[in-house]
Enzyme design. Sequence first.
Site, PDB file in Angstrom:
ATOM      1  CG  ASN A 291      10.505  -2.650   4.393  1.00 29.94           C
ATOM      2  OD1 ASN A 291      10.706  -1.982   4.606  1.00 29.94           O
ATOM      3  ND2 ASN A 291       9.565  -3.397   3.524  1.00 29.94           N
TER       4      ASN A 291
ATOM      5  CE  LYS B 243       6.890  -5.507   6.238  1.00 35.32           C
ATOM      6  NZ  LYS B 243       5.755  -6.070   5.391  1.00 35.32           N
TER       7      LYS B 243
ATOM      8  N   GLY C 117       4.113 -10.261   3.192  1.00 35.98           N
ATOM      9  CA  GLY C 117       3.510 -10.198   4.871  1.00 35.98           C
ATOM     10  C   GLY C 117       2.464 -11.159   4.611  1.00 35.98           C
TER      11      GLY C 117
ATOM     12  CB  SER D  18       6.538 -15.124   1.197  1.00 38.82           C
ATOM     13  OG  SER D  18       5.033 -13.964   1.611  1.00 38.82           O
TER      14      SER D  18
HETATM   15  C1  PEP Z   1       8.702  -6.133   2.094  1.00 46.14           C
HETATM   16  O1  PEP Z   1       7.962  -5.785   3.230  1.00 46.14           O
HETATM   17  O2  PEP Z   1       9.017  -5.901   1.395  1.00 46.14           O
HETATM   18  C2  PEP Z   1       8.212  -7.535   1.826  1.00 46.14           C
HETATM   19  C3  PEP Z   1       8.413  -8.705   0.400  1.00 46.14           C
HETATM   20  O3  PEP Z   1       7.991  -8.650   3.184  1.00 46.14           O
HETATM   21  P1  PEP Z   1       7.624  -9.684   3.170  1.00 46.14           P
HETATM   22  O4  PEP Z   1       9.408 -10.344   3.455  1.00 46.14           O
HETATM   23  O5  PEP Z   1       7.277 -10.551   4.843  1.00 46.14           O
HETATM   24  O6  PEP Z   1       6.258 -10.020   2.413  1.00 46.14           O
END
Ligand code: PEP
Length: 240
Positions: A8, A10, A169, A204
């Site tokens: 993802n 974003k 995140g 994460s």
């Molecule tokens: C996400 O945006 O779905 C996500 C899991 O982000 P991160 O891996 O940065 O926590």
Amino acid sequence: MKKIFAANWKLFKTPQETRAFFQAFKEVANKATGDLVFFPSALCLEAASNSLQGTKIQFGAQNCFSQVQGAFTGENSAQTAKDMGAQYILIGHSERRQIFGETDAMIADKVALVQSLGLIPLLCIGETLNERESKHTYRILETQLQLGLAKADKAKPLVVAYEPVWAIGTGKVATQEQVAETHTDVQTILKGLGFSAPILYGGSVKPDNAAGLISQPHVSGFLVGGASLEVDSFIKIASV
Ligand code: PEP
């Protein structure tokens, strides 16, 4: 069942950065131990589509509207994404729910539309820290699945991502025990509702915690945010 490693992105990367990423990623993609699916921002879908032509790497949009066309200024159409070669649409990410006020009812309409177009909805669910600490995780996930899948077709493909909101995140990954317990619960809830779907973990995920997490029961892969933006870290995760 084959694992799924989803990225993802974003609101990161320009079309030029998207093309540069895939140029480098295609060199190492054969190390992946499962299917690869990228979710670039909508304005980079064309760059992704062009870059990924002739490969097995899949892609999709991060969101769509619940109708394919009409007077809906600023929205994106799942049909357009499909025409561009997308196979998936991410639905109900916690950032959509929290920042843009998406409700389970809106999510249910999107899941139904995406399935009706022959695309695969990747439905995100997850509890907040407050909900986990108040021991409401099971009830929250059950409600999100019950309502979000209210109009879904049990015979059509579906993927679910369990993403604890407090782990997205933040660098705070769920423990292996939490992931094992919650994925088993999600699997039970889905079965009770008559669905069978791969369940990805998101929150994460990094190269150093991926191996421990993937070995937990009912973890069929990952949805990765931050660590999917770099070729090196994402392929390390996708080759566990
Ligand atoms: C996400 O945006 O779905 C996500 C899991 O982000 P991160 O891996 O940065 O926590």
